[in-house]
Structures are given as C-alpha cells and as structure tokens.
Write a protein that holds these residues in place. Structure first.
Motif, PDB file in Angstrom:
ATOM      1  N   ILE A 229      49.000  57.249  46.679  1.00 16.75           N
ATOM      2  CA  ILE A 229      47.741  57.646  46.011  1.00 16.75           C
ATOM      3  C   ILE A 229      47.632  56.447  44.154  1.00 16.75           C
ATOM      4  CG2 ILE A 229      47.230  59.183  44.965  1.00 16.75           C
ATOM      5  CD1 ILE A 229      46.988  61.329  46.926  1.00 16.75           C
ATOM      6  N   ASN A 230      49.244  56.861  44.264  1.00 19.71           N
ATOM      7  CA  ASN A 230      49.792  56.207  43.086  1.00 19.71           C
ATOM      8  C   ASN A 230      49.434  54.419  43.495  1.00 19.71           C
ATOM      9  OD1 ASN A 230      50.573  58.263  41.766  1.00 19.71           O
ATOM     10  ND2 ASN A 230      52.028  57.744  42.095  1.00 19.71           N
ATOM     11  N   MET A 231      49.889  53.872  44.336  1.00 18.02           N
ATOM     12  CA  MET A 231      49.840  52.509  45.064  1.00 18.02           C
ATOM     13  C   MET A 231      48.047  52.123  44.404  1.00 18.02           C
ATOM     14  SD  MET A 231      51.228  49.864  46.070  1.00 18.02           S
ATOM     15  CE  MET A 231      52.433  49.650  45.980  1.00 18.02           C
ATOM     16  N   ILE A 232      46.918  52.968  45.408  1.00 20.94           N
ATOM     17  CA  ILE A 232      45.517  52.697  45.592  1.00 20.94           C
ATOM     18  C   ILE A 232      45.187  52.876  44.012  1.00 20.94           C
ATOM     19  CG2 ILE A 232      43.307  53.775  46.058  1.00 20.94           C
ATOM     20  CD1 ILE A 232      45.601  54.956  48.778  1.00 20.94           C
ATOM     21  N   ASN A 233      45.829  54.034  43.681  1.00 17.76           N
ATOM     22  CA  ASN A 233      45.396  54.217  41.972  1.00 17.76           C
ATOM     23  C   ASN A 233      45.605  52.813  40.777  1.00 17.76           C
ATOM     24  OD1 ASN A 233      43.745  56.071  41.807  1.00 17.76           O
ATOM     25  ND2 ASN A 233      45.477  56.464  41.252  1.00 17.76           N
ATOM     26  N   SER A 234      46.474  51.940  41.516  1.00 16.73           N
ATOM     27  CA  SER A 234      47.956  50.905  40.651  1.00 16.73           C
ATOM     28  C   SER A 234      46.027  50.084  41.216  1.00 16.73           C
ATOM     29  CB  SER A 234      49.217  50.568  41.271  1.00 16.73           C
ATOM     30  OG  SER A 234      49.814  52.197  40.318  1.00 16.73           O
ATOM     31  N   ILE A 235      45.927  49.716  42.860  1.00 13.54           N
ATOM     32  CA  ILE A 235      45.803  48.700  43.018  1.00 13.54           C
ATOM     33  C   ILE A 235      44.174  48.666  42.220  1.00 13.54           C
ATOM     34  CG2 ILE A 235      44.817  47.141  44.817  1.00 13.54           C
ATOM     35  CD1 ILE A 235      46.981  48.103  46.510  1.00 13.54           C
ATOM     36  N   ALA A 236      43.489  49.691  42.728  1.00 15.74           N
ATOM     37  CA  ALA A 236      42.047  49.540  41.725  1.00 15.74           C
ATOM     38  C   ALA A 236      41.933  49.777  40.469  1.00 15.74           C
ATOM     39  CB  ALA A 236      41.472  50.997  41.865  1.00 15.74           C
ATOM     40  N   LEU A 237      43.519  49.729  39.515  1.00 13.98           N
ATOM     41  CA  LEU A 237      42.996  49.232  37.880  1.00 13.98           C
ATOM     42  C   LEU A 237      43.034  48.151  38.046  1.00 13.98           C
ATOM     43  CD1 LEU A 237      43.179  50.320  35.126  1.00 13.98           C
ATOM     44  CD2 LEU A 237      46.144  50.616  35.805  1.00 13.98           C
ATOM     45  N   ALA A 238      44.162  46.997  38.901  1.00 13.43           N
ATOM     46  CA  ALA A 238      44.213  45.325  38.729  1.00 13.43           C
ATOM     47  C   ALA A 238      42.898  44.874  39.077  1.00 13.43           C
ATOM     48  CB  ALA A 238      45.059  45.398  39.592  1.00 13.43           C
ATOM     49  N   ILE A 239      42.097  45.589  40.324  1.00 15.34           N
ATOM     50  CA  ILE A 239      40.955  45.026  40.297  1.00 15.34           C
ATOM     51  C   ILE A 239      40.069  44.959  39.595  1.00 15.34           C
ATOM     52  CG2 ILE A 239      39.083  44.799  41.962  1.00 15.34           C
ATOM     53  CD1 ILE A 239      40.947  45.350  44.327  1.00 15.34           C
ATOM     54  N   ASP A 240      39.758  46.101  38.719  1.00 19.15           N
ATOM     55  CA  ASP A 240      38.792  46.566  37.563  1.00 19.15           C
ATOM     56  C   ASP A 240      39.243  47.714  36.948  1.00 19.15           C
ATOM     57  OD1 ASP A 240      36.582  46.765  36.592  1.00 19.15           O
ATOM     58  OD2 ASP A 240      36.055  48.799  37.665  1.00 19.15           O
ATOM     59  N   PRO A 241      40.168  45.850  36.063  1.00 21.84           N
ATOM     60  CA  PRO A 241      40.773  46.980  34.352  1.00 21.84           C
ATOM     61  C   PRO A 241      40.330  47.647  33.723  1.00 21.84           C
ATOM     62  CG  PRO A 241      40.976  45.033  34.350  1.00 21.84           C
ATOM     63  CD  PRO A 241      40.297  45.164  35.436  1.00 21.84           C
ATOM     64  N   ASN A 242      40.415  48.911  32.895  1.00 19.45           N
ATOM     65  CA  ASN A 242      39.260  49.837  32.112  1.00 19.45           C
ATOM     66  C   ASN A 242      40.120  51.154  31.892  1.00 19.45           C
ATOM     67  OD1 ASN A 242      38.259  52.106  34.803  1.00 19.45           O
ATOM     68  ND2 ASN A 242      36.935  49.862  35.636  1.00 19.45           N
TER      69      ASN A 242
END
Length: 341
Positions: free
Chosen positions: A170-183
């Motif tokens: 779950i931490n990895m998924i959230n990290s990748i989501a932040l990299a794709i859409d940084p907000n």
C-alpha cells in the motif's frame, strides 16, 4: 375564479421558464451548496470531512513522539533496531532514515496546510513539486526495504507476514501515485499509510499493560493499526480486497517455510530468544481441518517443516564457530550434553 385562473397562468409561466434552465427546477439551497463545493474544489486536499484534518493532528503528535520511543528502546535493549535485524542492519538503517523523512515531512506539510490552506494553484509551485517528488522517491525506497524485514516480523507469522507485506504494498502504491500526480492529496495518502507502522507501536505499548500473549499482542496491534489509519486517512476502499491474501497465505505457511527457509522464513517467531507459547487448537478447528483437503495437506506438512527447520538450525550451529562455542559452554554449565538427534 379570476384569481385562481391568474395563479395557474403565473405557475405555468414559471414552469416554462424553469424548464429553459439547464439545471431545471431546484430548491434554492442547491445553488448555495454548489458555491460551497466550488470553493472546496479549489483546495489542494479537495473535499474531505472535518475529522480527517483532526486525525492528521493525531498523526503529527505521534510522529513527533516516535523519536522518544526509539531512544527508549535503544536505552532498554542496547540497540535500535532490535538484534533480530542484525543480519540486515544496514538496510534497516536506510528503512529508519526513510521512515523518519516521510513522517516529519508529512507533519510539516500538514502544519503548513493548517496555518494557511493550500490551494490547487499554490500546489503547483516548483518547490512543492520538488518536495512531492522527493517524498515519493523516499516512499518507494522505504517500501523496498520492507522486503528483507518480512521474514523477521513478530507475532503470529501466519497472519503478520501477509499483513506486513500488504502494508508495504500500500505504501508503494501511494508512492507511485504521488510520483505520477504530485499533489498534497496524494502526499497525505502516503503519509497516512506510512503512519500504520507508528500506530502498531502505539497500540503495542498501550495494550502491554494487559496480560495478553506476546504473539497475539503484536498481531492484534498490527490489525488495529491498519483498521485505524486506512479509513481515517481516506485511503482507497479497494485496498481491503488485499486482505484476501491473508486467507490464501495462512493455510500454506508451513509449505512456504519449508521451501523458503533459506531466505529466513521460520514457522514461529523464535528470534531474540522469543519462545512462543503452545497453540490452543480447539476440537472444532481440528475437526474442520481434518475434513478439509487443505487442512490434511497442512497437517502432513507441519511436522516435516518443523523437522527441516530443526535440522537447518542444528547445521547452522555446527557451521558457525561462535554458536558452537556458546553451545559447548551451555553444555558444560548445564551438566549434560545435548544430542543432535
């Protein structure tokens, strides 16, 4: 009759006029509500219920106190992290450093947002984008360092191993989501999921005052931490589908240990001198397992896995001079020799 006819004519006029509007007929508060939603949509966090902001304050306080918990553990045990991580100590230092960066950067972003609400236009500023990309990269590295720590997790391993894996995923998924859409919204999601590890310690400490079996204590703490942080930090509800991994992993724990013992997987948590208590398996559970194909396989695999684990442990003692010396000293002081059978 005249006034009644006039009233009907006026009503028909307004009805025809309202039909011309794109929204059609609606009560006045709907228009005002749209104004509120439009203002909230300007915020970087988007619309969220008030308790989420209050819960972020709870996370911020616990994160600031976490350093004192680490210092207490180091003073009590002589080292931090614990000696069970000696074989991967350098990786654990990276894990701890990344975790500290995530916790305190998240706390900074929260306090900044509470002092002055961050809007979507402000969220695109260069310095904030740099923070988000760095936050994301740290989260990815932190998630990767979870992998070598999985075999060393405490508690009832049939449950804590898959739970610990899920927390890292779950931490990895959230990290990748932040990299794709940084907000800011995605940054808070990552900060919230990483705080699961902080809440594990918080629950573990508070429940330690009760007479609870150690394996059960850590397992329940891990479950309660996820149960607290994931809904209160507005994580995607679909992550709960990942809990099915526990159901699929637990019955095959012995089988997995037998094949991956070389990676450090053990049947029970026996690191740091821990001695798990004997399991209380009820007659109802035994009857169910005896009539289940999975249970029969598990019943046959368990003794074999324990035997192979015991053999591997004895061979490691014989191959390690330091452990062999400790064994000889133990035999000399105890007055009897241990056999290798």
């Amino acid at each position: 009759f005249f006034f009644h006819t006039l009233e009907k004519s006026i009503y028909r006029f307004y009805e025809q006029y309202l039909n011309l509007l794109a929204t059609g007929y609606e009560v006045p508060f709907m228009s005002r509500f749209r104004w509120v939603m439009a203002v909230l949509d300007l915020l970087a966090t988007g619309y969220e219920v008030p308790f989420m902001s209050r819960f972020r304050w709870v996370m911020a306080v616990l994160d600031l106190l976490y350093v004192f918990l680490a210092l207490f553990q180091k003073r009590k045990n002589g080292k931090y992290p614990a000696s069970r991580f000696d074989s991967i100590r350098s990786l654990m230092y990276v894990h701890i450093l990344c975790g500290a960066i995530l916790l305190y950067t998240g706390t900074f972003l929260h306090i900044q947002n509470e002092i002055s609400a961050i809007t979507k236009s402000m969220d695109t500023e260069t310095y904030r984008q740099v923070i988000y990309y760095g936050f994301s990269a740290t989260g990815i590295l932190h998630s990767l360092t979870v992998i070598p720590a999985i075999p060393k997790v405490m508690g009832e391993k049939r449950l804590t191993i898959p739970l610990y894996c899920l927390a890292g995923v779950i931490n990895m998924i959230n990290s990748i989501a932040l990299a794709i859409d940084p907000n800011l919204k995605h940054a808070f999601l990552l900060w919230g999921s990483v705080n699961t590890f902080v809440f594990v310690r918080a629950y573990f400490l508070t429940l330690s005052f009760a007479e609870i079996d150690f394996e059960l204590l850590y397992t329940v703490s891990l479950v309660l931490a996820g149960w607290t942080t994931y809904p209160l930090t507005n994580q995607d509800a679909r992550i709960y589908y990942l809990l099915l991994v526990i159901i699929f992993y637990a019955p095959f724990h012995e089988h997995i240990v037998r094949h991956f013992h070389c990676l450090g997987f053990t049947l029970e948590d026996e690191l740091d001198g821990n001695n798990p208590s004997e399991k209380n398996i009820s007659s109802v559970t035994t009857m169910f397992r005896e009539n289940s194909p999975i249970s029969v396989k598990k019943k046959n695999d368990a003794p074999r896995a324990r035997e192979e684990h015991s053999v591997a442990l004895r061979s490691s003692i014989q191959s390690d001079p330091d452990l062999q010396t400790e064994r000889d000293d133990l035999e000399a002081t105890s007055g009897f020799a241990t056999t290798s059978e």
